[in-house]
Design a protein around this motif. Structure first.
Motif, PDB file in Angstrom:
ATOM      1  N   THR A 195     -38.314-129.919  12.806  1.00 18.81           N
ATOM      2  CA  THR A 195     -37.197-128.972  12.732  1.00 18.81           C
ATOM      3  C   THR A 195     -35.966-129.624  12.111  1.00 18.81           C
ATOM      4  O   THR A 195     -35.336-129.065  11.202  1.00 18.81           O
ATOM      5  CB  THR A 195     -36.859-128.435  14.129  1.00 18.81           C
ATOM      6  OG1 THR A 195     -38.015-127.820  14.699  1.00 18.81           O
ATOM      7  CG2 THR A 195     -35.730-127.414  14.059  1.00 18.81           C
ATOM      8  N   TYR A 231     -29.149-126.512  14.521  1.00 21.72           N
ATOM      9  CA  TYR A 231     -30.317-126.683  15.381  1.00 21.72           C
ATOM     10  C   TYR A 231     -30.293-125.720  16.571  1.00 21.72           C
ATOM     11  O   TYR A 231     -31.304-125.122  16.929  1.00 21.72           O
ATOM     12  CB  TYR A 231     -30.376-128.138  15.882  1.00 21.72           C
ATOM     13  CG  TYR A 231     -31.299-128.358  17.049  1.00 21.72           C
ATOM     14  CD1 TYR A 231     -32.662-128.551  16.865  1.00 21.72           C
ATOM     15  CD2 TYR A 231     -30.798-128.368  18.354  1.00 21.72           C
ATOM     16  CE1 TYR A 231     -33.508-128.753  17.940  1.00 21.72           C
ATOM     17  CE2 TYR A 231     -31.633-128.568  19.438  1.00 21.72           C
ATOM     18  CZ  TYR A 231     -32.987-128.762  19.222  1.00 21.72           C
ATOM     19  OH  TYR A 231     -33.817-128.957  20.311  1.00 21.72           O
ATOM     20  N   TYR A 237     -40.265-121.487  12.805  1.00 27.20           N
ATOM     21  CA  TYR A 237     -39.796-122.505  13.746  1.00 27.20           C
ATOM     22  C   TYR A 237     -39.368-121.869  15.061  1.00 27.20           C
ATOM     23  O   TYR A 237     -39.660-122.394  16.149  1.00 27.20           O
ATOM     24  CB  TYR A 237     -38.644-123.304  13.128  1.00 27.20           C
ATOM     25  CG  TYR A 237     -39.112-124.322  12.111  1.00 27.20           C
ATOM     26  CD1 TYR A 237     -39.456-125.606  12.494  1.00 27.20           C
ATOM     27  CD2 TYR A 237     -39.232-123.983  10.764  1.00 27.20           C
ATOM     28  CE1 TYR A 237     -39.907-126.539  11.572  1.00 27.20           C
ATOM     29  CE2 TYR A 237     -39.679-124.905   9.825  1.00 27.20           C
ATOM     30  CZ  TYR A 237     -40.015-126.185  10.235  1.00 27.20           C
ATOM     31  OH  TYR A 237     -40.469-127.098   9.314  1.00 27.20           O
TER      32      TYR A 237
END
Length: 387
Positions: A118, A129, A9
């Motif tokens: 995500t 995050y 990611y």
């Protein structure tokens, strides 16, 4: 999320925002160097943001219905790469705008999808995050901090060729997600009403849209404003880099700040800091020191505000099957409508009064942003008092 997944990611954010680190600071310089006016620069950026109105919600619906959403991510990144490569052959005339529209549609389509992927992968740890998104800021820092100096030495024609490797990295990073499966849908029922009618959603969309509107002069004319005040390519790159370093630090701290102060209060501080920042840029453009101070405000006006928005999105749309569509809605309102209007307003004010008027208008828009956000704060309290 495992360390291997974290790297997958993070790599996508690194490549995507590395490309954006070339595009956002320097596309205006490239367009102006080809002999175009401020109106053309504004129109180019308006087309870019216009892609955020149509592409994200449409792309989100199609990818959400697919059993292989990772394939859609790869396709969007490949089409973005091909679109940007076309700038090497089209730097004037109608094809310049056609190429811009192509690139803007596909490049803007993939990020809301990936943001939803995500947040879905993070699950209940959505406050982390910022630790992943931080790698996007690192990519932006590397490029924005060096390309001003590189373009001074290689010439503005090198802009397209210097950007393409980052888009290629985005394609590679997307390929690592090609086999990602759709998120497991929770058993909890979802409201049948449109997403934008959810309590609090419209106020968040309005606040985000107005914030993006105020950013118009920065994204369109900040580099040209600095050049007009005598700052060279190295200084311009350093100022962009200062902003992104502060952004990275804030993304690292954001999980703790959001948990301690809450998204609403954090976003209020961000709006106030942004108003002060645009005022400084407008009135003190000759001073590198003051511009450096203003750029530290990017930690709040961009990074913390974005983290606050993501927390609010996770709160408003807890059911994962809604998340991709909700992210597309946010991008369409903020980056789309707000971006197009911001680019148009920036072009008009730039032509009328240069960077001073453009950035003062951005500061004035902060007042409306603060008002919209304050109403968003009061609405839940009023509802609670009535119940």
């Amino acid at each position: 999320m495992s360390p291997a997944d974290f790297r997958r990611y993070a790599l996508f954010y690194l490549g995507y925002y590395g490309a954006l680190g070339a595009y956002t600071p320097y596309v205006g310089r490239w367009v102006a160097a080809n002999g175009h006016s401020g109106y053309v620069v504004g129109a180019m950026l308006a087309l870019w943001y216009g892609g955020r109105i149509v592409a994200p919600p449409t792309w989100a619906r199609m990818s959400a219905r697919s059993p292989s959403p990772g394939h859609w991510l790869v396709a969007g990144c490949v089409l973005s790469l091909l679109g940007f490569a076309a700038f090497a052959g089209f730097d004037a005339g109608m094809m310049l705008f056609v190429t811009m529209a192509w690139f803007g549609v596909f490049f803007n389509a993939v990020m809301p999808q990936f943001e939803a992927m995500t947040l879905s992968a993070l699950g209940q740890r959505n406050h982390d995050y910022g630790l992943i998104r931080m790698w996007g800021s690192i990519g932006f820092l590397i490029v924005a901090g060096t390309y001003g100096w590189l373009l001074d030495r290689l010439g503005n024609d090198a802009f397209v060729w210097l950007t393409l490797p980052w888009l290629a990295l985005t394609v590679f990073a997307a390929w690592l997600h090609r086999n990602d499966r759709p998120a497991t849908v929770e058993a909890a029922p979802t409201s049948a009403e449109p997403l934008w009618r959810r309590p609090g959603a419209r106020r968040l969309l309005l606040t985000a849209m107005l914030m993006q509107l105020g950013f118009g002069p920065f994204y369109v004319f900040y580099t040209l404003h600095l050049q007009a005040h005598g700052h060279g390519g190295f200084a311009v790159g350093m100022l962009w880099a200062i902003g992104v370093v502060c952004e990275i630090a804030m993304f690292y701290l954001a999980p703790r700040l959001v948990q301690r102060f809450g998204a609403h209060r954090l976003m209020t501080a961000c709006i106030l800091a942004t108003m002060a920042r645009w005022t400084m840029v407008a009135l003190l453009g000759d001073s590198f020191a003051w511009m450096a101070v203003a750029q530290t405000g990017h930690a709040l006006s961009f990074a913390a505000f974005h983290a606050g928005c993501m927390r609010r999105m996770a709160e408003l749309f807890p059911v994962r099957r809604d998340m991709a569509a909700a992210q597309g809605l946010l991008y369409g309102f903020s980056g789309g409508i707000g971006g197009v209007a911001g680019a148009g307003l920036a072009a008009l004010t730039w032509q009328a009064g240069g960077g001073e008027l453009a950035f003062l208008s951005g500061a004035a828009i902060g007042i409306a942003t603060l008002l919209a956000h304050t109403l968003a704060l009061r609405a839940p309290r009023a509802a609670a008092a009535e119940s």
